[in-house]
Design an enzyme around this catalytic site. Structure first.
Site, PDB file in Angstrom:
ATOM      1  N   HIS A  62       0.868  -1.184   0.000  1.00 35.98           N
ATOM      2  CA  HIS A  62       0.000   0.000   0.000  1.00 35.98           C
ATOM      3  C   HIS A  62       0.904   1.233   0.000  1.00 35.98           C
ATOM      4  O   HIS A  62       1.550   1.525   1.007  1.00 35.98           O
ATOM      5  CB  HIS A  62      -0.899   0.009   1.238  1.00 35.98           C
ATOM      6  CG  HIS A  62      -1.782  -1.187   1.354  1.00 35.98           C
ATOM      7  ND1 HIS A  62      -3.053  -1.221   0.826  1.00 35.98           N
ATOM      8  CD2 HIS A  62      -1.575  -2.407   1.930  1.00 35.98           C
ATOM      9  CE1 HIS A  62      -3.598  -2.414   1.080  1.00 35.98           C
ATOM     10  NE2 HIS A  62      -2.710  -3.149   1.741  1.00 35.98           N
ATOM     11  N   PHE A  63       0.943   1.930  -1.129  1.00 34.12           N
ATOM     12  CA  PHE A  63       1.752   3.147  -1.215  1.00 34.12           C
ATOM     13  C   PHE A  63       0.907   4.397  -0.965  1.00 34.12           C
ATOM     14  O   PHE A  63       1.404   5.516  -1.042  1.00 34.12           O
ATOM     15  CB  PHE A  63       2.463   3.223  -2.562  1.00 34.12           C
ATOM     16  CG  PHE A  63       3.688   2.333  -2.661  1.00 34.12           C
ATOM     17  CD1 PHE A  63       4.100   1.565  -1.581  1.00 34.12           C
ATOM     18  CD2 PHE A  63       4.424   2.270  -3.831  1.00 34.12           C
ATOM     19  CE1 PHE A  63       5.225   0.748  -1.667  1.00 34.12           C
ATOM     20  CE2 PHE A  63       5.554   1.464  -3.927  1.00 34.12           C
ATOM     21  CZ  PHE A  63       5.954   0.698  -2.853  1.00 34.12           C
ATOM     22  N   ARG A  64      -0.389   4.216  -0.696  1.00 34.96           N
ATOM     23  CA  ARG A  64      -1.293   5.278  -0.205  1.00 34.96           C
ATOM     24  C   ARG A  64      -1.444   6.465  -1.165  1.00 34.96           C
ATOM     25  O   ARG A  64      -1.809   7.569  -0.725  1.00 34.96           O
ATOM     26  CB  ARG A  64      -0.800   5.813   1.153  1.00 34.96           C
ATOM     27  CG  ARG A  64      -0.519   4.761   2.208  1.00 34.96           C
ATOM     28  CD  ARG A  64      -1.752   3.976   2.564  1.00 34.96           C
ATOM     29  NE  ARG A  64      -1.573   3.221   3.808  1.00 34.96           N
ATOM     30  CZ  ARG A  64      -2.349   2.196   4.178  1.00 34.96           C
ATOM     31  NH1 ARG A  64      -3.336   1.806   3.386  1.00 34.96           N
ATOM     32  NH2 ARG A  64      -2.135   1.565   5.313  1.00 34.96           N
ATOM     33  N   ASP A 151      -8.700  -5.599  -1.745  1.00 40.57           N
ATOM     34  CA  ASP A 151      -7.982  -5.782  -0.483  1.00 40.57           C
ATOM     35  C   ASP A 151      -8.315  -4.679   0.506  1.00 40.57           C
ATOM     36  O   ASP A 151      -8.337  -3.495   0.178  1.00 40.57           O
ATOM     37  CB  ASP A 151      -6.472  -5.794  -0.710  1.00 40.57           C
ATOM     38  CG  ASP A 151      -5.730  -5.921   0.607  1.00 40.57           C
ATOM     39  OD1 ASP A 151      -5.972  -6.908   1.320  1.00 40.57           O
ATOM     40  OD2 ASP A 151      -4.953  -5.017   0.949  1.00 40.57           O
ATOM     41  N   HIS A 178      -9.216 -10.616   0.097  1.00 45.53           N
ATOM     42  CA  HIS A 178      -9.080 -10.361   1.539  1.00 45.53           C
ATOM     43  C   HIS A 178     -10.211 -11.105   2.230  1.00 45.53           C
ATOM     44  O   HIS A 178     -11.387 -10.800   2.024  1.00 45.53           O
ATOM     45  CB  HIS A 178      -9.173  -8.851   1.794  1.00 45.53           C
ATOM     46  CG  HIS A 178      -9.015  -8.463   3.225  1.00 45.53           C
ATOM     47  ND1 HIS A 178      -7.991  -7.650   3.654  1.00 45.53           N
ATOM     48  CD2 HIS A 178      -9.746  -8.751   4.338  1.00 45.53           C
ATOM     49  CE1 HIS A 178      -8.097  -7.464   4.963  1.00 45.53           C
ATOM     50  NE2 HIS A 178      -9.161  -8.115   5.395  1.00 45.53           N
ATOM     51  N   ASN A 277      -4.838  -6.598  10.141  1.00 44.60           N
ATOM     52  CA  ASN A 277      -5.964  -7.386   9.653  1.00 44.60           C
ATOM     53  C   ASN A 277      -5.487  -8.286   8.504  1.00 44.60           C
ATOM     54  O   ASN A 277      -5.013  -7.753   7.510  1.00 44.60           O
ATOM     55  CB  ASN A 277      -7.078  -6.477   9.127  1.00 44.60           C
ATOM     56  CG  ASN A 277      -7.507  -5.439  10.144  1.00 44.60           C
ATOM     57  OD1 ASN A 277      -7.561  -5.709  11.333  1.00 44.60           O
ATOM     58  ND2 ASN A 277      -7.814  -4.247   9.678  1.00 44.60           N
ATOM     59  N   ASP A 304       2.409  -6.948   2.689  1.00 44.41           N
ATOM     60  CA  ASP A 304       1.260  -6.146   3.132  1.00 44.41           C
ATOM     61  C   ASP A 304       1.742  -4.855   3.793  1.00 44.41           C
ATOM     62  O   ASP A 304       1.258  -4.459   4.856  1.00 44.41           O
ATOM     63  CB  ASP A 304       0.358  -6.932   4.072  1.00 44.41           C
ATOM     64  CG  ASP A 304      -1.015  -6.264   4.257  1.00 44.41           C
ATOM     65  OD1 ASP A 304      -1.299  -5.261   3.568  1.00 44.41           O
ATOM     66  OD2 ASP A 304      -1.792  -6.737   5.116  1.00 44.41           O
ATOM     67  N   HIS A 308       1.152   3.872   8.345  1.00 37.33           N
ATOM     68  CA  HIS A 308       0.277   4.803   9.067  1.00 37.33           C
ATOM     69  C   HIS A 308       1.168   5.770   9.844  1.00 37.33           C
ATOM     70  O   HIS A 308       2.341   5.476  10.117  1.00 37.33           O
ATOM     71  CB  HIS A 308      -0.642   4.061  10.035  1.00 37.33           C
ATOM     72  CG  HIS A 308      -1.616   3.140   9.384  1.00 37.33           C
ATOM     73  ND1 HIS A 308      -2.654   3.586   8.600  1.00 37.33           N
ATOM     74  CD2 HIS A 308      -1.698   1.777   9.388  1.00 37.33           C
ATOM     75  CE1 HIS A 308      -3.347   2.548   8.152  1.00 37.33           C
ATOM     76  NE2 HIS A 308      -2.786   1.444   8.610  1.00 37.33           N
TER      77      HIS A 308
END
Length: 423
Positions: A62-64, A151, A178, A277, A304, A308
């Site tokens: 996840h590179f957001r 996901d 997921h 999760n 994964d 944050h």
């Protein structure tokens, strides 16, 4: 030109496991041989004591970007990947807006051209990740999506999952699922068990994962689609996958380093940095996961990587978001917890980091060969270090302060050095 000398080449395609020199010219490997003579103007890298492997491929990051770039963006995520030995990363689609349209996909792919490594992108399976209506998978694949995943959210409607598999089979692309049924979960991010009870929480039972893994295994058998089950955490799910493979399903499964390295007990010491999760589960689950890794039921190690901010993670456990960063510690955790104890050989490990993820996504990557693109990682398997800092914008890792084995020394992508360890 780059000349790498004195390293042990471990290649999962040719099964080479021997000391060789490698000569790189431009983007490609031009020669693999013993004792290649030094060439004028070639940069020489002495890889004595190190392993030379294909650049790692992460199929779950996840590179957001777009929408949450205060946590991470395509360029900082790529730097973190390079520092971890990754030369190709597949990013998930739960951005803002989500990648359910060509414009958002185009933004990501255009920006990714500036990255140090190769960044690939999946699109969502359903519009808005709401689990109701399929996106136009044909047009998104044509625009450059390498696969599809919701996901972060499960697809609860069986017909939606079934129909997506039929289209994916036609398009020859993977679907990544997921698997967490929210109807069975009181609080996400922590296993339902003794630790949760001590914290006055109920938590997430393994059944929440198992029921959806079972459903999608059955649908995968029926459709013949290429299905990937994400971040396996449950011992029961491992055995469901074992059965599905015996039944002929074209099903793969990924496992994260945190799920084979830690248990639910980590929550007591690491707090919300051990919240993810699906959650960390019991020692029994961890041991069965390792057996699944050994047996190749779990063929792929995926990070994964979920950045944050410190402010977000410093919230009360129930309010903190789930997920940890993982690109920069994946190799060392794998060496420390899988290779050093004797569960895997280095060849086995490198397969799960390179050629297996490449096969899932139909990529011509994950191997070292003359005339092929020079994506190479050089690492010292015996160098210990303490996890302290990160190239990522984020630092939400439960492994800070841990002593691990295996240091990335150089990462080379398309013939260019994109990371070099500074002593």
């Amino acid at each position: 030109m780059i000349l790498i000398k004195n390293g042990c080449v471990i290649d999962p395609l040719s099964k080479i496991n021997e000391k060789f020199d490698i000569l790189i010219d431009g983007e490609n490997i031009v020669k693999i041989d013993k004792n290649i003579n030094k060439i004028n103007n070639a940069k020489v890298i002495d890889a004595s004591g190190c392993i030379l492997a294909p650049g790692f491929i992460d199929i779950h990051s996840h590179f957001r970007d777009p929408g949450f770039t205060y946590k991470e963006d395509l360029l900082t995520g790529s730097k973190a990947a390079a520092r971890g030995g990754y030369t190709t990363v597949v990013c998930m689609a739960n951005t803002k807006p989500v990648v359910d349209n060509v414009d958002t996909l185009k933004y990501i792919l255009d920006k990714a051209r500036k990255a140090k490594i190769e960044v690939l992108q999946v699109a969502t399976i359903t519009k808005g990740m709401r689990g109701e209506e399929l996106i136009d998978m044909h047009s998104l694949k044509e625009a450059g999506a390498v696969g599809f995943s919701d996901d972060g959210k499960p697809i609860m409607k069986s017909k939606v999952a079934f129909d997506s598999m039929k289209i994916a089979k036609e398009l020859d692309v993977p679907l990544s699922f997921h698997e967490e049924d929210p109807n069975l979960i009181k609080e996400n991010g922590i296993n339902m068990g003794r630790i949760a009870k001590n914290l006055n929480l109920t938590g997430s039972p393994n059944e929440a994962e198992d029921v959806l893994v079972a459903r999608d295994a059955v649908l995968a058998i029926s459709t013949g689609a290429k299905v990937n089950i994400q971040h396996i955490s449950s011992a029961v799910s491992v055995e469901i996958l074992r059965w599905a493979k015996k039944m002929g399903a074209n099903i793969t499964a990924e496992v994260t380093p945190h799920h084979f390295s830690m248990t639910e007990k980590a929550v007591l010491e690491k707090g919300s940095n051990a919240k993810m999760n699906p959650p960390l589960r019991t020692e029994k689950d961890r041991k069965v996961i390792i057996e699944g890794i050994k047996d190749n039921i779990l063929e792929i190690i995926a990070t994964d990587h979920a950045p944050h901010t410190e402010e977000e993670k410093n919230n009360a456990f129930s309010k903190a978001p789930g997920g940890i960063i993982g690109l920069e510690t994946a190799l060392a955790l794998s060496i420390t917890n899988l290779v050093k104890p004797g569960y895997l050989t280095y060849m086995d490990l490198i397969e799960k980091l390179t050629i297996n993820p490449a096969k899932l996504y139909n990529l011509d990557r994950g191997y070292i060969k003359e005339g092929h693109r020079a994506d190479i990682v050089i690492f010292d398997p015996n160098e210990d270090y303490i996890v302290r800092d990160f190239a990522s914008k984020a630092c939400n890792s439960p492994f800070i302060g841990e002593k691990l084995s295996g240091r990335i020394k150089r990462t080379i992508c398309k013939g260019k050095i994109v990371y070099m360890h500074e002593r």
